[in-house]
Write a protein that holds these residues in place. Structure first.
Motif, short mmCIF file in Angstrom:
data_model
loop_
_atom_site.label_atom_id
_atom_site.label_comp_id
_atom_site.label_asym_id
_atom_site.label_seq_id
_atom_site.Cartn_x
_atom_site.Cartn_y
_atom_site.Cartn_z
N THR A 103 0.99 -1.29 -0.10
CA THR A 103 0.04 -0.05 -0.07
C THR A 103 0.96 1.12 0.02
OG1 THR A 103 -1.76 -1.13 1.30
CG2 THR A 103 -1.81 1.17 1.23
N MET A 104 1.97 1.16 0.40
CA MET A 104 2.88 2.56 0.67
C MET A 104 3.31 2.57 -0.75
SD MET A 104 3.81 4.24 3.32
CE MET A 104 5.47 4.94 3.00
N VAL A 105 3.75 1.55 -1.38
CA VAL A 105 4.35 1.81 -2.88
C VAL A 105 3.10 2.43 -3.56
CG1 VAL A 105 5.31 0.54 -4.64
CG2 VAL A 105 6.03 0.07 -2.29
N ARG A 106 1.94 1.64 -3.72
CA ARG A 106 0.86 2.40 -4.47
C ARG A 106 0.37 3.57 -4.35
NH1 ARG A 106 -1.47 -3.79 -3.50
NH2 ARG A 106 -0.70 -4.99 -5.02
N LEU A 107 0.21 4.09 -2.71
CA LEU A 107 0.01 5.28 -2.34
C LEU A 107 1.22 6.27 -3.07
CD1 LEU A 107 -1.48 5.10 1.24
CD2 LEU A 107 -2.64 5.60 -0.73
N ARG A 108 2.26 6.03 -2.96
CA ARG A 108 3.35 6.91 -3.53
C ARG A 108 2.99 7.24 -4.90
NH1 ARG A 108 8.25 7.77 -0.92
NH2 ARG A 108 9.31 7.52 -2.83
N GLY A 113 3.97 11.08 -4.42
CA GLY A 113 4.74 11.55 -3.30
C GLY A 113 4.62 10.58 -2.16
N ASP A 114 5.25 10.60 -1.14
CA ASP A 114 4.99 9.86 0.20
C ASP A 114 3.90 10.14 0.99
OD1 ASP A 114 6.76 7.43 1.59
OD2 ASP A 114 5.86 8.71 2.91
N VAL A 119 5.48 14.49 7.82
CA VAL A 119 5.66 14.66 9.22
C VAL A 119 7.09 14.83 9.63
CG1 VAL A 119 5.90 12.30 10.04
CG2 VAL A 119 4.80 13.78 11.29
N VAL A 120 8.06 14.41 9.12
CA VAL A 120 9.50 14.36 9.27
C VAL A 120 10.10 15.66 8.65
CG1 VAL A 120 11.68 13.16 9.06
CG2 VAL A 120 9.66 11.92 9.54
N PHE A 121 9.77 15.86 7.66
CA PHE A 121 10.64 16.72 6.67
C PHE A 121 9.88 18.42 6.58
CE2 PHE A 121 12.20 12.88 4.80
CZ PHE A 121 13.61 13.13 5.42
N SER A 122 8.84 18.54 7.27
CA SER A 122 8.06 19.84 7.40
C SER A 122 8.82 20.81 7.81
CB SER A 122 6.82 19.86 8.14
OG SER A 122 6.19 21.17 7.99
N LEU A 165 8.21 5.00 7.70
CA LEU A 165 8.85 6.39 7.36
C LEU A 165 10.13 6.14 6.75
CD1 LEU A 165 7.93 8.58 10.42
CD2 LEU A 165 7.05 8.82 8.13
N GLY A 166 10.93 4.94 7.26
CA GLY A 166 12.25 4.65 6.49
C GLY A 166 12.08 4.08 5.26
N LEU A 167 11.01 3.22 5.12
CA LEU A 167 10.89 2.64 3.53
C LEU A 167 10.75 4.13 2.57
CD1 LEU A 167 10.25 0.66 1.50
CD2 LEU A 167 7.93 0.25 2.39
N GLY A 168 9.70 4.96 2.92
CA GLY A 168 9.57 5.90 2.24
C GLY A 168 10.69 6.81 1.96
N ALA A 169 11.39 7.04 3.06
CA ALA A 169 12.62 7.97 3.01
C ALA A 169 13.81 7.18 1.94
CB ALA A 169 13.40 7.99 4.36
#
Length: 203
Positions: A103-108, A113-114, A119-122, A165-169
Protein backbone atom coordinates in the motif's frame (compact mmCIF):
# COMPACT_ATOMS: atom_id res chain seq x y z
CA UNK A 1 -1.78 31.11 10.83
CA UNK A 2 -3.26 33.63 8.48
CA UNK A 3 -6.28 32.42 6.56
CA UNK A 4 -6.05 34.94 3.75
CA UNK A 5 -3.71 34.98 0.80
CA UNK A 6 -3.81 38.42 -0.84
CA UNK A 7 -2.51 37.00 -4.10
CA UNK A 8 -5.75 35.11 -4.69
CA UNK A 9 -8.69 36.50 -6.60
CA UNK A 10 -12.09 34.97 -5.93
CA UNK A 11 -13.05 34.98 -9.58
CA UNK A 12 -11.60 34.26 -12.98
CA UNK A 13 -12.55 32.67 -16.26
CA UNK A 14 -10.81 29.45 -15.33
CA UNK A 15 -12.16 29.27 -11.77
CA UNK A 16 -13.89 25.95 -12.31
CA UNK A 17 -11.47 24.54 -14.84
CA UNK A 18 -9.98 21.13 -14.10
CA UNK A 19 -9.39 17.91 -16.00
CA UNK A 20 -12.56 16.07 -16.88
CA UNK A 21 -13.48 13.03 -14.85
CA UNK A 22 -12.76 9.73 -16.51
CA UNK A 23 -9.97 11.04 -18.75
CA UNK A 24 -7.28 9.29 -16.71
CA UNK A 25 -5.73 12.60 -15.80
CA UNK A 26 -5.25 13.79 -12.24
CA UNK A 27 -8.30 15.62 -10.86
CA UNK A 28 -8.06 19.27 -9.89
CA UNK A 29 -8.43 18.44 -6.21
CA UNK A 30 -5.74 15.75 -6.29
CA UNK A 31 -3.34 18.07 -8.08
CA UNK A 32 -3.99 20.85 -5.55
CA UNK A 33 -3.47 18.61 -2.54
CA UNK A 34 -0.30 17.13 -4.03
CA UNK A 35 1.11 20.60 -4.76
CA UNK A 36 0.12 21.84 -1.31
CA UNK A 37 1.70 18.83 0.37
CA UNK A 38 4.97 19.58 -1.42
CA UNK A 39 4.78 23.32 -0.72
CA UNK A 40 4.10 22.99 3.02
CA UNK A 41 6.82 20.36 3.35
CA UNK A 42 9.52 22.34 1.55
CA UNK A 43 8.74 25.86 2.79
CA UNK A 44 7.56 27.47 6.03
CA UNK A 45 3.83 28.15 6.17
CA UNK A 46 4.25 31.92 5.93
CA UNK A 47 6.17 31.58 2.65
CA UNK A 48 3.58 29.38 0.96
CA UNK A 49 1.07 31.19 -1.27
CA UNK A 50 -2.10 29.98 -2.87
CA UNK A 51 -0.84 31.39 -6.17
CA UNK A 52 2.32 29.32 -5.95
CA UNK A 53 0.35 26.16 -5.15
CA UNK A 54 -2.01 26.90 -8.04
CA UNK A 55 0.89 27.31 -10.46
CA UNK A 56 2.40 24.01 -9.36
CA UNK A 57 -0.96 22.24 -9.58
CA UNK A 58 -1.80 23.71 -12.99
CA UNK A 59 -5.07 25.25 -11.79
CA UNK A 60 -6.27 28.77 -11.05
CA UNK A 61 -5.92 30.27 -7.56
CA UNK A 62 -9.66 30.88 -7.54
CA UNK A 63 -10.29 27.14 -7.92
CA UNK A 64 -8.31 26.53 -4.72
CA UNK A 65 -10.40 29.15 -2.93
CA UNK A 66 -13.57 27.50 -4.21
CA UNK A 67 -12.47 24.01 -3.16
CA UNK A 68 -10.76 24.77 0.16
CA UNK A 69 -11.66 28.31 1.18
CA UNK A 70 -8.34 29.41 2.66
CA UNK A 71 -4.69 28.55 3.00
CA UNK A 72 -5.27 27.41 6.58
CA UNK A 73 -8.01 25.01 5.47
CA UNK A 74 -5.70 23.66 2.76
CA UNK A 75 -2.93 23.18 5.33
CA UNK A 76 -5.34 21.27 7.56
CA UNK A 77 -6.14 18.99 4.61
CA UNK A 78 -2.44 18.35 4.07
CA UNK A 79 -2.00 17.68 7.80
CA UNK A 80 -4.70 14.98 7.74
CA UNK A 81 -3.17 11.49 7.71
CA UNK A 82 -6.49 9.63 8.01
CA UNK A 83 -6.92 8.81 4.30
CA UNK A 84 -3.47 7.22 4.21
CA UNK A 85 -4.13 5.38 7.47
CA UNK A 86 -7.45 4.06 6.13
CA UNK A 87 -5.63 2.49 3.21
CA UNK A 88 -2.60 1.30 5.18
CA UNK A 89 -4.55 -0.49 7.91
CA UNK A 90 -7.21 -2.09 5.69
CA UNK A 91 -6.01 -5.65 6.27
CA UNK A 92 -6.23 -8.16 9.12
CA UNK A 93 -3.24 -8.24 11.51
CA UNK A 94 -1.95 -11.57 10.19
CA UNK A 95 -1.55 -10.07 6.70
CA UNK A 96 -0.83 -6.48 7.65
CA UNK A 97 2.95 -6.45 7.13
CA UNK A 98 2.80 -7.22 3.44
CA UNK A 99 -0.25 -5.02 2.99
CA UNK A 100 1.60 -2.06 4.53
CA UNK A 101 4.49 -2.33 2.09
CA UNK A 102 2.34 -2.82 -1.00
CA UNK A 103 0.00 0.00 0.00
CA UNK A 104 2.85 2.40 0.74
CA UNK A 105 4.31 1.82 -2.72
CA UNK A 106 0.94 2.18 -4.42
CA UNK A 107 0.07 5.34 -2.49
CA UNK A 108 3.41 6.85 -3.44
CA UNK A 109 2.69 6.16 -7.10
CA UNK A 110 -0.87 7.46 -6.96
CA UNK A 111 -0.05 10.56 -4.90
CA UNK A 112 3.26 11.17 -6.71
CA UNK A 113 4.86 11.48 -3.31
CA UNK A 114 5.08 9.78 0.06
CA UNK A 115 1.87 9.90 2.15
CA UNK A 116 3.69 10.10 5.51
CA UNK A 117 7.11 11.72 5.17
CA UNK A 118 5.85 15.29 5.54
CA UNK A 119 5.68 14.68 9.29
CA UNK A 120 9.48 14.38 9.28
CA UNK A 121 10.57 16.95 6.73
CA UNK A 122 8.13 19.82 7.21
CA UNK A 123 9.92 23.18 7.43
CA UNK A 124 7.08 24.97 9.19
CA UNK A 125 7.40 26.77 12.49
CA UNK A 126 7.12 24.98 15.82
CA UNK A 127 3.32 25.24 15.91
CA UNK A 128 2.98 23.69 12.45
CA UNK A 129 5.47 20.91 13.12
CA UNK A 130 3.81 20.18 16.46
CA UNK A 131 0.41 19.96 14.78
CA UNK A 132 1.76 17.53 12.18
CA UNK A 133 3.37 15.35 14.85
CA UNK A 134 0.22 15.34 16.97
CA UNK A 135 -1.95 14.45 13.99
CA UNK A 136 0.46 11.69 12.97
CA UNK A 137 0.53 10.21 16.47
CA UNK A 138 -3.26 10.31 16.80
CA UNK A 139 -4.22 9.25 13.28
CA UNK A 140 -1.42 6.76 12.52
CA UNK A 141 0.55 5.55 15.54
CA UNK A 142 -2.25 5.46 18.13
CA UNK A 143 -4.68 3.96 15.62
CA UNK A 144 -2.17 1.22 14.81
CA UNK A 145 -1.54 0.55 18.51
CA UNK A 146 -5.27 -0.03 18.99
CA UNK A 147 -5.15 -2.74 16.30
CA UNK A 148 -2.24 -4.63 17.82
CA UNK A 149 -2.60 -7.36 20.42
CA UNK A 150 0.00 -8.66 22.82
CA UNK A 151 2.64 -6.82 24.83
CA UNK A 152 3.85 -3.25 24.27
CA UNK A 153 1.38 -2.25 21.53
CA UNK A 154 2.29 1.44 21.65
CA UNK A 155 6.01 0.74 21.37
CA UNK A 156 5.48 -1.71 18.52
CA UNK A 157 3.21 0.78 16.76
CA UNK A 158 5.89 3.47 17.01
CA UNK A 159 8.52 1.09 15.64
CA UNK A 160 6.24 0.06 12.75
CA UNK A 161 5.55 3.71 11.94
CA UNK A 162 9.29 4.32 11.95
CA UNK A 163 9.83 1.42 9.57
CA UNK A 164 7.21 2.84 7.18
CA UNK A 165 8.84 6.27 7.31
CA UNK A 166 12.20 4.62 6.69
CA UNK A 167 10.85 2.80 3.65
CA UNK A 168 9.47 6.03 2.23
CA UNK A 169 12.68 7.92 2.94
CA UNK A 170 14.79 5.21 1.30
CA UNK A 171 12.69 5.14 -1.85
CA UNK A 172 12.77 8.95 -2.03
CA UNK A 173 16.49 9.21 -1.34
CA UNK A 174 17.46 6.92 -4.22
CA UNK A 175 14.99 8.10 -6.85
CA UNK A 176 14.72 8.22 -9.77
CA UNK A 177 17.18 5.49 -10.72
CA UNK A 178 17.72 3.60 -7.46
CA UNK A 179 17.22 -0.13 -7.17
CA UNK A 180 13.98 0.40 -5.25
CA UNK A 181 12.46 2.23 -8.18
CA UNK A 182 13.33 -0.66 -10.48
CA UNK A 183 11.98 -3.32 -8.11
CA UNK A 184 8.42 -4.61 -8.17
CA UNK A 185 6.19 -3.90 -5.17
CA UNK A 186 5.90 -7.63 -4.53
CA UNK A 187 9.68 -8.01 -4.32
CA UNK A 188 9.91 -5.05 -1.95
CA UNK A 189 7.24 -6.70 0.18
CA UNK A 190 9.12 -10.02 0.12
CA UNK A 191 12.16 -8.30 1.62
CA UNK A 192 10.63 -5.67 3.90
CA UNK A 193 7.34 -7.10 5.14
CA UNK A 194 8.69 -9.93 7.36
CA UNK A 195 10.30 -7.45 9.76
CA UNK A 196 7.10 -5.44 9.93
CA UNK A 197 5.05 -8.56 10.48
CA UNK A 198 7.23 -9.62 13.44
CA UNK A 199 6.50 -6.28 15.08
CA UNK A 200 2.81 -6.64 14.31
CA UNK A 201 2.71 -10.15 15.78
CA UNK A 202 4.72 -9.10 18.84
CA UNK A 203 7.14 -12.03 18.57
Amino acid sequence: MSTTDPSVSESGPEADAEPEAGTGRESGREAIVRAARRAFTLRPYAEVTMRGIAADAGVSPSLIVKRFGSKEALFNTVADFRPAADALFAAPPQALGRHLVLTMVRLRDRLRGDPLLRVVFSLGNDDERTLLRERFREQVTDRLAAILTGPDPQLRAELIAGQLLGLGATLSLHRPDGAGGRTTPDRLADLYAPGLQRLIDGD
